[in-house]
Design a protein around this motif. Sequence first.
Motif, PDB file in Angstrom:
ATOM      1  N   VAL A   1      47.144  35.130   9.532  1.00  0.00           N
ATOM      2  CA  VAL A   1      45.915  35.487  10.231  1.00  0.00           C
ATOM      3  C   VAL A   1      46.025  36.882  10.839  1.00  0.00           C
ATOM      4  N   ILE A   2      47.154  37.176  11.459  1.00  0.00           N
ATOM      5  CA  ILE A   2      47.360  38.498  12.069  1.00  0.00           C
ATOM      6  C   ILE A   2      47.302  39.595  11.011  1.00  0.00           C
ATOM      7  N   ALA A   3      48.031  39.405   9.913  1.00  0.00           N
ATOM      8  CA  ALA A   3      48.103  40.432   8.886  1.00  0.00           C
ATOM      9  C   ALA A   3      46.775  40.591   8.150  1.00  0.00           C
ATOM     10  N   LYS A   4      46.103  39.493   7.855  1.00  0.00           N
ATOM     11  CA  LYS A   4      44.855  39.550   7.094  1.00  0.00           C
ATOM     12  C   LYS A   4      43.752  40.261   7.872  1.00  0.00           C
ATOM     13  N   THR A   5      43.615  39.982   9.152  1.00  0.00           N
ATOM     14  CA  THR A   5      42.563  40.602   9.953  1.00  0.00           C
ATOM     15  C   THR A   5      42.736  42.112  10.008  1.00  0.00           C
ATOM     16  N   GLY A   6      43.967  42.558  10.147  1.00  0.00           N
ATOM     17  CA  GLY A   6      44.203  43.979  10.276  1.00  0.00           C
ATOM     18  C   GLY A   6      43.966  44.776   9.004  1.00  0.00           C
ATOM     19  N   THR A   7      44.076  44.153   7.867  1.00  0.00           N
ATOM     20  CA  THR A   7      43.986  44.887   6.602  1.00  0.00           C
ATOM     21  C   THR A   7      42.794  44.472   5.739  1.00  0.00           C
ATOM     22  N   PHE A   8      41.881  43.672   6.276  1.00  0.00           N
ATOM     23  CA  PHE A   8      40.808  43.105   5.460  1.00  0.00           C
ATOM     24  C   PHE A   8      39.882  44.139   4.826  1.00  0.00           C
ATOM     25  N   PRO A   9      39.482  45.220   5.520  1.00  0.00           N
ATOM     26  CA  PRO A   9      38.583  46.176   4.865  1.00  0.00           C
ATOM     27  C   PRO A   9      39.135  46.735   3.553  1.00  0.00           C
ATOM     28  N   LEU A  10      40.427  46.939   3.463  1.00  0.00           N
ATOM     29  CA  LEU A  10      41.011  47.448   2.227  1.00  0.00           C
ATOM     30  C   LEU A  10      40.949  46.410   1.114  1.00  0.00           C
ATOM     31  N   ASP A  11      41.027  45.135   1.478  1.00  0.00           N
ATOM     32  CA  ASP A  11      40.897  44.080   0.473  1.00  0.00           C
ATOM     33  C   ASP A  11      39.483  44.059  -0.081  1.00  0.00           C
ATOM     34  N   LEU A  12      38.485  44.243   0.793  1.00  0.00           N
ATOM     35  CA  LEU A  12      37.099  44.274   0.340  1.00  0.00           C
ATOM     36  C   LEU A  12      36.850  45.469  -0.571  1.00  0.00           C
ATOM     37  N   VAL A  13      37.387  46.632  -0.210  1.00  0.00           N
ATOM     38  CA  VAL A  13      37.249  47.816  -1.046  1.00  0.00           C
ATOM     39  C   VAL A  13      37.865  47.566  -2.424  1.00  0.00           C
ATOM     40  N   ARG A  14      39.018  46.940  -2.447  1.00  0.00           N
ATOM     41  CA  ARG A  14      39.670  46.637  -3.726  1.00  0.00           C
ATOM     42  C   ARG A  14      38.769  45.783  -4.615  1.00  0.00           C
ATOM     43  N   LYS A  15      38.152  44.757  -4.051  1.00  0.00           N
ATOM     44  CA  LYS A  15      37.278  43.891  -4.841  1.00  0.00           C
ATOM     45  C   LYS A  15      36.073  44.655  -5.378  1.00  0.00           C
ATOM     46  N   ARG A  16      35.476  45.508  -4.538  1.00  0.00           N
ATOM     47  CA  ARG A  16      34.300  46.254  -4.990  1.00  0.00           C
ATOM     48  C   ARG A  16      34.659  47.193  -6.144  1.00  0.00           C
ATOM     49  N   ILE A  17      35.834  47.828  -6.072  1.00  0.00           N
ATOM     50  CA  ILE A  17      36.235  48.756  -7.126  1.00  0.00           C
ATOM     51  C   ILE A  17      36.641  47.996  -8.397  1.00  0.00           C
ATOM     52  N   GLN A  18      37.181  46.805  -8.240  1.00  0.00           N
ATOM     53  CA  GLN A  18      37.630  46.039  -9.417  1.00  0.00           C
ATOM     54  C   GLN A  18      36.491  45.684 -10.364  1.00  0.00           C
ATOM     55  N   VAL A  19      35.277  45.557  -9.849  1.00  0.00           N
ATOM     56  CA  VAL A  19      34.155  45.173 -10.711  1.00  0.00           C
ATOM     57  C   VAL A  19      33.317  46.379 -11.132  1.00  0.00           C
ATOM     58  N   GLN A  20      33.819  47.591 -10.896  1.00  0.00           N
ATOM     59  CA  GLN A  20      33.144  48.780 -11.403  1.00  0.00           C
ATOM     60  C   GLN A  20      33.351  48.856 -12.921  1.00  0.00           C
ATOM     61  N   GLY A  21      32.601  49.736 -13.546  1.00  0.00           N
ATOM     62  CA  GLY A  21      32.728  49.878 -14.990  1.00  0.00           C
ATOM     63  C   GLY A  21      31.468  49.425 -15.708  1.00  0.00           C
ATOM     64  N   PRO A  22      31.533  49.282 -17.007  1.00  0.00           N
ATOM     65  CA  PRO A  22      30.332  48.985 -17.796  1.00  0.00           C
ATOM     66  C   PRO A  22      29.726  47.612 -17.532  1.00  0.00           C
ATOM     67  N   THR A  23      30.475  46.699 -16.917  1.00  0.00           N
ATOM     68  CA  THR A  23      29.937  45.353 -16.670  1.00  0.00           C
ATOM     69  C   THR A  23      29.474  45.172 -15.216  1.00  0.00           C
ATOM     70  N   ARG A  24      29.413  46.251 -14.452  1.00  0.00           N
ATOM     71  CA  ARG A  24      29.141  46.160 -13.010  1.00  0.00           C
ATOM     72  C   ARG A  24      27.848  45.412 -12.683  1.00  0.00           C
TER      73      ARG A  24
END
Length: 334
Positions: A232-255
Amino acid sequence: MSNAVAHEHLKDEGTRLQVTAAGATSGLISRFIIAPLDVVKIRLQLQTHSLSDPLNRQTTPPQGPIYKGTLPTIRTILRNEGIPGLWKGNVPAELLYVCYSAVQFTAYRSITQLLHHYTSENPLPPSAESFIAGATAGGFATATTYPLDLLRTRFAAQGNTKIYTSLPSAIWRIYTDEGPRGFFRGLGPGLSQIIPFMGIFFAAYETLRPPLSELHLPFSTGGAVAGMIASVIAKTGTFPLDLVRKRIQVQGPTRSLYVNRNIPEYSGTTWGTLRAIVQREGFRGLYRGLTVSLVKAAPASAVTMWTYERSLRFYVGLGIGAGPEPAEERSDTK
């Protein structure tokens, strides 16, 4: 159990093969249990519109289902996609968790032994040692298993319209349409997140585990509770970067083909995507899905650590993977 023994428990017990097998087993079981919450988290993270945005910054109407809250999202997925919808992406995710856990625990143990060897005269504090080993192991495991993470996200983001019909077809389509680099979209924020996350997680876990192990807790163990709190401690502190990762992962021709059809096009850089999300959705947009992420992370980490410790004892007890260790490993064993 003394503090010294507790601190060494994860790092020095069992052979390298036993540690790898225990890590893989823990990842396999943990992933299957929390798979539905993982799908919910990804759907919420990819949703760009908000029904409660006080600034009303949305310029286009939402396309696709509207998700709001963990239980309503589960009900929406069940209504539109049935029970299998909650386990979308489970095949690449199982492969990811097995490989990631095996690499992570093996690297964590090996790096700790190297630290013991090179700092034998001036030992590091346990929390510093755990941070260095955890961060390095997490970064290495993330980089080596990242294509599976991207595949997991893309399968989980699919609605009833099948973009990828199978794991082999997904691999072939991404390679054909996007090239080898397509499998590593979002690796930058992934590494930026996992290094501090795993460092904080293992440092908190190793700090909390000894005192909690002395307590007689109902329905749980000190290791499981320590894993939950640390996660819980680690996830809360780094969550915005996890969200950014997900948004970038679905970029591309199938977005525009996923269940969330109006995912914006981002620059592909960590800070550029962060700025775009804040401008469009506000700072709250960086924490979409945090609640379910915490709900998921706590039991996932607890199950992982609990299963890992018992799997390791099981393999050690049966002598599975036992044998002569490499000379450099034997010389570092205390």
